[in-house]
Each structure stands twice: as C-alpha cells, then as structure tokens.
Motif scaffolding. Structure first.
Motif, PDB file in Angstrom:
ATOM      1  N   HIS A 283       0.812  -1.210   0.000  1.00 36.06           N
ATOM      2  CA  HIS A 283       0.000   0.000   0.000  1.00 36.06           C
ATOM      3  C   HIS A 283       0.849   1.266   0.000  1.00 36.06           C
ATOM      4  CE1 HIS A 283      -3.290   2.734   0.896  1.00 36.06           C
ATOM      5  NE2 HIS A 283      -2.623   3.167   1.955  1.00 36.06           N
ATOM      6  N   HIS A 284       2.046   1.194   0.552  1.00 39.40           N
ATOM      7  CA  HIS A 284       2.908   2.370   0.628  1.00 39.40           C
ATOM      8  C   HIS A 284       3.573   2.689  -0.710  1.00 39.40           C
ATOM      9  CE1 HIS A 284       2.237   2.704   4.863  1.00 39.40           C
ATOM     10  NE2 HIS A 284       2.721   1.505   5.106  1.00 39.40           N
ATOM     11  N   PHE A 285       3.391   1.829  -1.700  1.00 35.92           N
ATOM     12  CA  PHE A 285       3.898   2.082  -3.048  1.00 35.92           C
ATOM     13  C   PHE A 285       2.696   2.404  -3.935  1.00 35.92           C
ATOM     14  CE2 PHE A 285       7.288  -0.058  -0.989  1.00 35.92           C
ATOM     15  CZ  PHE A 285       8.463   0.264  -1.652  1.00 35.92           C
ATOM     16  N   ALA A 286       2.269   3.664  -3.878  1.00 37.99           N
ATOM     17  CA  ALA A 286       1.035   4.061  -4.555  1.00 37.99           C
ATOM     18  C   ALA A 286       1.101   3.868  -6.068  1.00 37.99           C
ATOM     19  CB  ALA A 286       0.719   5.525  -4.229  1.00 37.99           C
ATOM     20  N   ASP A 287       2.293   3.919  -6.660  1.00 41.52           N
ATOM     21  CA  ASP A 287       2.420   3.749  -8.098  1.00 41.52           C
ATOM     22  C   ASP A 287       2.341   2.287  -8.510  1.00 41.52           C
ATOM     23  OD1 ASP A 287       4.744   3.287  -6.710  1.00 41.52           O
ATOM     24  OD2 ASP A 287       6.080   4.133  -8.229  1.00 41.52           O
ATOM     25  N   LEU A 288       2.539   1.387  -7.576  1.00 41.74           N
ATOM     26  CA  LEU A 288       2.513  -0.042  -7.877  1.00 41.74           C
ATOM     27  C   LEU A 288       1.232  -0.731  -7.415  1.00 41.74           C
ATOM     28  CD1 LEU A 288       6.160  -1.035  -6.864  1.00 41.74           C
ATOM     29  CD2 LEU A 288       5.301  -0.571  -9.169  1.00 41.74           C
ATOM     30  N   GLU A 289       0.617  -0.219  -6.378  1.00 38.38           N
ATOM     31  CA  GLU A 289      -0.535  -0.916  -5.794  1.00 38.38           C
ATOM     32  C   GLU A 289      -1.649  -1.210  -6.795  1.00 38.38           C
ATOM     33  OE1 GLU A 289      -3.209  -0.709  -1.744  1.00 38.38           O
ATOM     34  OE2 GLU A 289      -2.722   1.156  -2.796  1.00 38.38           O
ATOM     35  N   PRO A 290      -1.987  -0.288  -7.731  1.00 43.22           N
ATOM     36  CA  PRO A 290      -3.061  -0.623  -8.686  1.00 43.22           C
ATOM     37  C   PRO A 290      -2.757  -1.869  -9.511  1.00 43.22           C
ATOM     38  CG  PRO A 290      -2.612   1.731  -8.734  1.00 43.22           C
ATOM     39  CD  PRO A 290      -1.524   1.108  -7.915  1.00 43.22           C
ATOM     40  N   GLY A 291      -1.452  -2.144  -9.738  1.00 47.54           N
ATOM     41  CA  GLY A 291      -1.084  -3.313 -10.533  1.00 47.54           C
ATOM     42  C   GLY A 291      -1.353  -4.627  -9.847  1.00 47.54           C
ATOM     43  N   THR A 292      -1.602  -4.606  -8.542  1.00 45.49           N
ATOM     44  CA  THR A 292      -1.879  -5.858  -7.831  1.00 45.49           C
ATOM     45  C   THR A 292      -3.211  -6.460  -8.257  1.00 45.49           C
ATOM     46  OG1 THR A 292      -2.891  -4.678  -5.960  1.00 45.49           O
ATOM     47  CG2 THR A 292      -0.523  -5.112  -5.840  1.00 45.49           C
ATOM     48  N   ALA A 293      -4.056  -5.668  -8.945  1.00 48.75           N
ATOM     49  CA  ALA A 293      -5.330  -6.211  -9.435  1.00 48.75           C
ATOM     50  C   ALA A 293      -5.095  -7.316 -10.462  1.00 48.75           C
ATOM     51  CB  ALA A 293      -6.175  -5.092 -10.042  1.00 48.75           C
ATOM     52  N   ARG A 294      -3.930  -7.342 -11.086  1.00 45.57           N
ATOM     53  CA  ARG A 294      -3.603  -8.361 -12.084  1.00 45.57           C
ATOM     54  C   ARG A 294      -2.972  -9.603 -11.455  1.00 45.57           C
ATOM     55  NH1 ARG A 294      -0.610  -4.750 -16.852  1.00 45.57           N
ATOM     56  NH2 ARG A 294      -2.262  -3.174 -17.114  1.00 45.57           N
ATOM     57  N   CYS A 295      -2.751  -9.557 -10.141  1.00 44.95           N
ATOM     58  CA  CYS A 295      -2.070 -10.666  -9.475  1.00 44.95           C
ATOM     59  C   CYS A 295      -3.026 -11.822  -9.191  1.00 44.95           C
ATOM     60  CB  CYS A 295      -1.466 -10.187  -8.151  1.00 44.95           C
ATOM     61  SG  CYS A 295      -0.125  -8.988  -8.348  1.00 44.95           S
ATOM     62  N   PRO A 296      -2.514 -13.047  -9.201  1.00 46.56           N
ATOM     63  CA  PRO A 296      -3.350 -14.190  -8.826  1.00 46.56           C
ATOM     64  C   PRO A 296      -3.684 -14.147  -7.339  1.00 46.56           C
ATOM     65  CG  PRO A 296      -1.068 -14.874  -9.061  1.00 46.56           C
ATOM     66  CD  PRO A 296      -1.139 -13.459  -9.544  1.00 46.56           C
ATOM     67  N   ARG A 297      -4.722 -14.872  -6.957  1.00 50.57           N
ATOM     68  CA  ARG A 297      -5.130 -14.914  -5.563  1.00 50.57           C
ATOM     69  C   ARG A 297      -3.964 -15.418  -4.692  1.00 50.57           C
ATOM     70  NH1 ARG A 297     -10.130 -15.198  -3.190  1.00 50.57           N
ATOM     71  NH2 ARG A 297     -11.094 -15.483  -5.253  1.00 50.57           N
ATOM     72  N   GLY A 298      -3.736 -14.719  -3.585  1.00 48.97           N
ATOM     73  CA  GLY A 298      -2.677 -15.119  -2.665  1.00 48.97           C
ATOM     74  C   GLY A 298      -1.277 -14.787  -3.142  1.00 48.97           C
ATOM     75  N   CYS A 299      -1.162 -13.911  -4.111  1.00 49.62           N
ATOM     76  CA  CYS A 299       0.154 -13.560  -4.662  1.00 49.62           C
ATOM     77  C   CYS A 299       1.025 -12.914  -3.590  1.00 49.62           C
ATOM     78  CB  CYS A 299      -0.009 -12.610  -5.838  1.00 49.62           C
ATOM     79  SG  CYS A 299       1.542 -12.134  -6.633  1.00 49.62           S
ATOM     80  N   THR A 300       2.269 -13.303  -3.539  1.00 46.34           N
ATOM     81  CA  THR A 300       3.214 -12.718  -2.586  1.00 46.34           C
ATOM     82  C   THR A 300       3.922 -11.500  -3.167  1.00 46.34           C
ATOM     83  OG1 THR A 300       5.050 -14.108  -3.328  1.00 46.34           O
ATOM     84  CG2 THR A 300       3.625 -14.985  -1.574  1.00 46.34           C
ATOM     85  N   HIS A 301       3.679 -11.223  -4.467  1.00 48.68           N
ATOM     86  CA  HIS A 301       4.308 -10.115  -5.193  1.00 48.68           C
ATOM     87  C   HIS A 301       5.807 -10.309  -5.373  1.00 48.68           C
ATOM     88  CE1 HIS A 301       0.420  -8.392  -4.753  1.00 48.68           C
ATOM     89  NE2 HIS A 301       0.559  -8.189  -3.451  1.00 48.68           N
ATOM     90  N   ASP A 302       6.255 -11.527  -5.174  1.00 56.21           N
ATOM     91  CA  ASP A 302       7.665 -11.857  -5.396  1.00 56.21           C
ATOM     92  C   ASP A 302       7.748 -13.263  -5.984  1.00 56.21           C
ATOM     93  OD1 ASP A 302      10.393 -11.571  -5.460  1.00 56.21           O
ATOM     94  OD2 ASP A 302      10.702 -12.070  -3.347  1.00 56.21           O
ATOM     95  N   GLU A 303       6.969 -13.482  -7.057  1.00 54.59           N
ATOM     96  CA  GLU A 303       6.901 -14.786  -7.707  1.00 54.59           C
ATOM     97  C   GLU A 303       6.689 -14.585  -9.202  1.00 54.59           C
ATOM     98  OE1 GLU A 303       2.426 -16.152  -6.947  1.00 54.59           O
ATOM     99  OE2 GLU A 303       3.477 -15.651  -5.083  1.00 54.59           O
ATOM    100  N   PRO A 304       6.993 -15.595 -10.018  1.00 54.02           N
ATOM    101  CA  PRO A 304       6.907 -15.434 -11.474  1.00 54.02           C
ATOM    102  C   PRO A 304       5.526 -15.017 -11.969  1.00 54.02           C
ATOM    103  CG  PRO A 304       8.138 -17.415 -10.918  1.00 54.02           C
ATOM    104  CD  PRO A 304       7.567 -16.900  -9.633  1.00 54.02           C
ATOM    105  N   GLU A 305       4.458 -15.431 -11.300  1.00 52.55           N
ATOM    106  CA  GLU A 305       3.109 -15.124 -11.754  1.00 52.55           C
ATOM    107  C   GLU A 305       2.618 -13.748 -11.327  1.00 52.55           C
ATOM    108  OE1 GLU A 305       3.932 -17.741  -9.918  1.00 52.55           O
ATOM    109  OE2 GLU A 305       3.966 -19.349 -11.433  1.00 52.55           O
TER     110      GLU A 305
END
Length: 341
Positions: A283-305
């Motif tokens: 959440h503290h990375f406002a320029d990146l947070e919107p991109g989490t909508a493309r992440c799979p469920r349970g994404c750790t944001h540090d994985e290939p998917e």
C-alpha cells in the motif's frame, strides 16, 4: 404453627460486614478535571519522568501509573494527563490518569513469529535509521526492516550514515536511491561539523526517534545535537564487530531553542515485523498498488506469476517502475528474512 422459610421480616436479615467498608462500589471513574497535560520523556521500572508546563514554567514531574489505567502501557513520547503533586519537588510523586490518543506508534517484535508487539515510542513523526558505513559493517536487511516499520507507522524515514571517513558512502547509498529515502552523511567519526548542520536541519521542528544497532554512533550524534544529554558512548568489539549497548532505555530530549525533539533508543540487534501485514507494505507504493489487481489470488508479489511485472512493463508505474518494484520486493523479502541480519 411452624414458620416457612419464606416467612421472615427485616429483623431476620443479617448483613455480612465488609472489611473494606460499606461504601457501594461504582463503575464511575473520577473525572480528574484538575489534571495537567504532560509528555513522558523516560520510563524506568514503573516510574515515568514527565515534562509538564510551557515556556519558563516547564518542569519535570516524576509520576506513577494510576490504578484505573489497568495494564495500559505507557511509553516515551506519550501525551498524558497528570494529577497529584505536580510541583516537581524532590521526593514528590504524581499519578498519570489518562493517556491521550497516539498519533503514531513505532512497534517491533522479537522476531517474525512473535505475536507480542513491543511499542518503542509514541507520537514521533520521523524515524532516523542510523548506520555506520564501517566498524561495524552496515546491515542492509536491518535497515530495510526499520524502513518497513516507519512506513507502517506513518512516519517519514531518514537514513543517517556515520563514519564516512572510513569508506566511500556512494556505493551503499546507491542501494537506497530507488526508495527515495532522504539521507545525511557524517564525514567524521567524532561527528564534528561535517554533516551535523544538515542533520540539524532535517530534525528541525520534528519529533525524531533514532534507531540503529549498537556501536553505530547514535549516542555520539545525540551528544553533539544536545550537549547536555551526556549519553554514554561505547566501542565496537574488534572480534565480533558488534557494538556494546550503552543506552539502557529510551529518552526524549529537546533540541536547543525548542526546535524539535530527538528520542534516543537502546541499540537493537533484531527488528521483528510480525505485526506488519504484507498488504500494507504494498500500500505504501502508490504507483505499484493498482497493478496488484492483475495478481493471482494469494500472490506474494515476489513470484513469477506476479502481475506487477506486467504492470511495470506496460509503463503504468512510470519511468522508475522497475526500480520501484525491485525496492518493493526487497522490503517484502526483509519481512521474511532473518531479523538479525
């Protein structure tokens, strides 16, 4: 005719004496309308050194916690209301009856599995992470953890590098450039004037808490900023490369001319983040947070998917998107890395 057990008069009623008196208990608490406001500047074994008053009337009052507060913790930086003997005379003791709502709370845990949060200080708005560039060597993971704690607490971080006379600070600062963390470099081990003016400017008008592992020069900085502080300083063990704890408790000190406050804390060797939810880091990375909508469920944001890679590749995160994503992932890894590194 035998009397029923239900047949009795008031004379038969027996009242068991109350050894604490016959006054009925009440849930009402005293209003303490005569309480005076103060700020806790040190805590030592159940005694709270509290600063009350303003201007020339400002003075130190020793206080204890009132029973009605229960187990509510009180820490350095808390704004409190005090009753009783608030004269500050030698031997006097007041009572803290209220703790005002905290604006910020800096927490840590012993490690990342410890459910018990330890509140370090309250109501600070700036976290000053102090690290030596050498002797002892800097510990980037510990610094990253402090940055996560600052972001989570709503505090602005400031990185202060000491002992820059021993090595070039450039390569180390390059690691933190993507995070856009403000920094100050002190170019002499004895602090001197090099960098101290810049540090004073960064602390001006702020309530700043200094955090760092032992031996990095925190107390030396505090003594240079507040000469009357007389904080004990130590040396680094040549064998272990670790510093010796010289500050045993946190203390809040007013900067000269009342131009802000610094809170010196004991050196830390670990900074657990069990209390920090991973989603709050993103959440503290406002320029990146919107991109989490493309992440799979349970994404750790540090994985290939992770969907953030596509978000950055598309340019939606801006020209610094790749560097920002790398910084985010470094902080996420810090959340699960060993706490003492």
């Amino acid at each position: 005719m035998a009397r029923s057990s239900r047949d009795y008069d008031e004379s038969d009623v027996r009242i068991r004496p109350n050894r604490r008196g016959s006054r009925p208990r009440s849930k009402d608490r005293p209003a303490h309308e005569d309480a005076v406001p103060g700020q806790v500047i040190t805590v030592d074994r159940g005694r709270y050194t509290t600063l009350v008053g303003d201007g020339s009337d400002r003075h130190v009052v020793m206080a204890m916690r009132a029973r009605e507060l229960g187990r509510k913790g009180i820490v350095v930086g808390d704004r409190v209301d005090v009753v009783g003997d608030t004269s500050g005379a030698e031997g006097s003791l007041a009572r803290i009856v209220r703790v005002q709502p905290r604006e910020t709370v800096l927490r840590r845990t012993a490690d990342d599995t410890d459910p018990v949060e330890r509140v370090l200080v309250a109501n600070a708005d700036q976290l000053v992470v102090v690290s030596a560039l050498a002797n002892p060597e800097p510990r980037p993971r510990l610094i990253d953890r402090c940055l996560v704690a600052a972001y989570d607490a709503g505090m602005e971080p400031l990185l202060v590098l000491t002992k820059a006379d021993l090595t070039d600070p450039g390569p180390f600062l390059d690691q933190y450039a993507p995070l856009s963390v403000r920094h100050v470099v002190t170019a002499r081990r004895d602090v001197g004037t090099d960098g101290l003016d810049a540090l004073r400017e960064a602390l001006s008008g702020r309530v700043s808490v200094l955090v760092g592992h032992s031996g990095v020069g925190k107390s030396t900085l505090v003594n240079a900023l507040v000469p009357q502080a007389l904080r004990a300083t130590g040396v680094v063990n040549d064998v272990t490369g670790r510093g010796r704890h010289t500050s045993s408790s946190a203390v809040a000190l007013a900067l000269p001319d009342d131009d802000g406050w610094v809170i010196d804390t004991p050196g830390v060797r670990s900074f657990g983040l069990a209390h920090v939810d991973l989603s709050r880091i993103v959440h503290h990375f406002a320029d990146l947070e919107p991109g989490t909508a493309r992440c799979p469920r349970g994404c750790t944001h540090d994985e290939p998917e992770c969907g953030l890679d596509a978000w950055v590749a598309s340019g939606d995160a801006g020209p610094a998107g790749a560097a920002r994503l790398d910084s985010l992932r470094r902080l996420l890894r810090a959340r699960s890395a060993p706490t003492t590194d």
